[in-house]
Design an enzyme around this catalytic site. Structure first.
Site, PDB file in Angstrom:
ATOM      1  N   ARG A 174      90.905 165.229 107.472  1.00  0.00           N
ATOM      2  CA  ARG A 174      91.750 164.992 108.645  1.00  0.00           C
ATOM      3  C   ARG A 174      92.963 165.927 108.651  1.00  0.00           C
ATOM      4  O   ARG A 174      93.325 166.511 109.681  1.00  0.00           O
ATOM      5  CB  ARG A 174      92.195 163.531 108.655  1.00  0.00           C
ATOM      6  CG  ARG A 174      91.024 162.577 108.750  1.00  0.00           C
ATOM      7  CD  ARG A 174      91.397 161.147 108.383  1.00  0.00           C
ATOM      8  NE  ARG A 174      92.331 160.561 109.356  1.00  0.00           N
ATOM      9  CZ  ARG A 174      92.792 159.322 109.262  1.00  0.00           C
ATOM     10  NH1 ARG A 174      92.418 158.539 108.248  1.00  0.00           N
ATOM     11  NH2 ARG A 174      93.625 158.850 110.173  1.00  0.00           N
ATOM     12  N   VAL A 201      87.044 155.383 109.611  1.00  0.00           N
ATOM     13  CA  VAL A 201      85.956 156.329 109.310  1.00  0.00           C
ATOM     14  C   VAL A 201      84.702 155.550 108.922  1.00  0.00           C
ATOM     15  O   VAL A 201      84.774 154.500 108.286  1.00  0.00           O
ATOM     16  CB  VAL A 201      86.371 157.285 108.176  1.00  0.00           C
ATOM     17  CG1 VAL A 201      85.222 158.216 107.796  1.00  0.00           C
ATOM     18  CG2 VAL A 201      87.607 158.082 108.580  1.00  0.00           C
ATOM     19  N   LEU A 237      86.763 155.047 101.817  1.00  0.00           N
ATOM     20  CA  LEU A 237      86.714 155.680 103.131  1.00  0.00           C
ATOM     21  C   LEU A 237      87.834 155.056 103.958  1.00  0.00           C
ATOM     22  O   LEU A 237      88.054 153.844 103.892  1.00  0.00           O
ATOM     23  CB  LEU A 237      85.371 155.439 103.834  1.00  0.00           C
ATOM     24  CG  LEU A 237      84.195 156.365 103.536  1.00  0.00           C
ATOM     25  CD1 LEU A 237      82.996 155.971 104.395  1.00  0.00           C
ATOM     26  CD2 LEU A 237      84.538 157.816 103.753  1.00  0.00           C
ATOM     27  N   ASP A 238      88.526 155.868 104.737  1.00  0.00           N
ATOM     28  CA  ASP A 238      89.588 155.341 105.580  1.00  0.00           C
ATOM     29  C   ASP A 238      89.012 154.309 106.553  1.00  0.00           C
ATOM     30  O   ASP A 238      87.853 154.411 106.974  1.00  0.00           O
ATOM     31  CB  ASP A 238      90.255 156.470 106.369  1.00  0.00           C
ATOM     32  CG  ASP A 238      90.864 157.524 105.449  1.00  0.00           C
ATOM     33  OD1 ASP A 238      91.213 157.178 104.299  1.00  0.00           O
ATOM     34  OD2 ASP A 238      90.971 158.684 105.879  1.00  0.00           O
ATOM     35  N   GLN A 239      89.832 153.344 106.936  1.00  0.00           N
ATOM     36  CA  GLN A 239      89.368 152.252 107.794  1.00  0.00           C
ATOM     37  C   GLN A 239      88.688 152.730 109.077  1.00  0.00           C
ATOM     38  O   GLN A 239      87.645 152.197 109.452  1.00  0.00           O
ATOM     39  CB  GLN A 239      90.533 151.320 108.126  1.00  0.00           C
ATOM     40  CG  GLN A 239      90.122 150.126 108.978  1.00  0.00           C
ATOM     41  CD  GLN A 239      91.232 149.099 109.130  1.00  0.00           C
ATOM     42  OE1 GLN A 239      92.156 149.054 108.329  1.00  0.00           O
ATOM     43  NE2 GLN A 239      91.144 148.271 110.157  1.00  0.00           N
TER      44      GLN A 239
END
Length: 234
Positions: free
Chosen positions: A158, A58, A54-56
Site C-alpha cells: 500500500r 485486504v 493481513l490488513d482488515q
C-alpha cells in the site's frame, strides 16, 4: 471464510475483506475466533496460532498453525525469507514501466498504525522491496497488477504503490483520492508457498479474489469481452 487446506498441523484459508484477523474490540468477531469455533464444533482442541497477518480491508490466503511447534517452524521460514507471497492489486493510473522493482525504506508509526517512506539511514527504518507486473490496464485510468513481495513490511504494498504514484483503489490510509464511503482495499493475497512444518514437503496454494471490488472489475472485463464477440446486427 473459505478453508482451502487443513491437516493436523496447519489451516490455509481465504480471508474476506473487512474481517479483522485479530481484534480486541468487544463484540467484533475476528478470523481467529471464527477458526477456534470451527475447530470446537468439530470436536478438536480450539487452538490457533497466528503466523502472519493481513490488513482488515485486504482479502486473500492466510496460513495458521494448529500447534506451537508448527507456528515456530513457519515463523522461522518467514524470518529466513523462505515463504513466497504473491498479490493482485488494483491501482490508480497507467504504469509507464509494465514490470519493475520498487525499493524504499519504510518507517512505521505505531500510534497512527501507518508507515511512510523515509531516507535511507533513518533510525528505525527498514528496507522494503517488491517486484510488480501489470496484468491489465482497466477503464477509468486504473491497472490490475501482480505483486511479489521480497520483504514483508507493515502496509508495504500500500505504501510503496502510493509512493510510486499508483495508490491502491479503496485505500483510505494512503490514497488521497479515495471516497469517504467504505469500499475494500484493492489488494488480494492470491498465492503462497512454504515447506510443511512436519513433513518438509513444499506446499503451494493459489486463490482468486472474491471480494466485491474485484468482482466488479471481473464483470466489466467479461461484459467488454462479450461486446467484442457479438456478431454484427445482433
Amino acid at each position: 471464510m473459505d478453508i482451502i487446506y487443513e491437516d493436523r498441523e496447519i489451516i490455509v484459508c481465504h480471508k474476506m475483506p473487512g474481517i479483522p484477523v485479530q481484534t480486541g474490540k468487544i463484540g467484533q468477531m475476528d478470523l481467529i475466533s471464527i477458526l477456534r469455533n470451527y475447530l470446537a464444533e468439530k470436536g478438536e482442541t480450539p487452538e490457533i496460532f497466528l503466523v502472519h497477518r493481513l490488513d482488515q480491508p485486504v482479502e486473500g490466503i492466510m496460513v495458521f498453525a494448529k500447534t506451537k511447534s508448527s507456528a515456530a517452524d513457519l515463523g522461522r521460514q518467514i524470518q529466513e525469507k523462505r515463504v513466497e507471497k504473491k498479490y493482485l492489486a488494483l491501482t490508480e493510473g497507467i504504469f509507464t514501466e509494465k514490470t519493475g522493482t520498487l525499493e524504499n525504506y519504510l518507517l512505521r508509526d505505531g500510534k497512527s498504525n501507518t508507515s511512510k517512506v523515509v531516507p535511507k539511514g533513518t533510525k528505525g527504518a527498514k528496507l522494503a522491496r517488491l517486484s510488480y507486473e501489470v496484468q491489465r490496464e482497466l477503464e477509468g485510468n486504473a491497472s490490475l497488477v501482480k505483486v511479489s513481495l521480497e520483504t514483508g513490511r507493515h502496509h508495504q504494498i500500500r505504501v510503496q504503490m502510493a509512493q510510486a504514484g499508483h495508490p491502491l483503489i479503496g485505500d483510505k490510509k494512503y490514497n488521497k483520492n479515495c471516497p469517504k464511503k467504505y469500499i475494500p482495499v484493492g489488494l488480494c493475497s492470491v498465492g503462497t508457498s512454504f515447506c510443511h512444518p512436519s513433513t518438509g514437503q513444499k506446499m503451494e496454494f493459489e486463490t482468486e479474489p472474491k471480494g466485491e471490488l474485484f468482482a466488479k472489475i471481473k464483470n466489466i472485463a467479461m461484459e467488454k469481452s462479450d461486446r467484442k464477440t457479438e456478431k454484427p446486427g445482433k
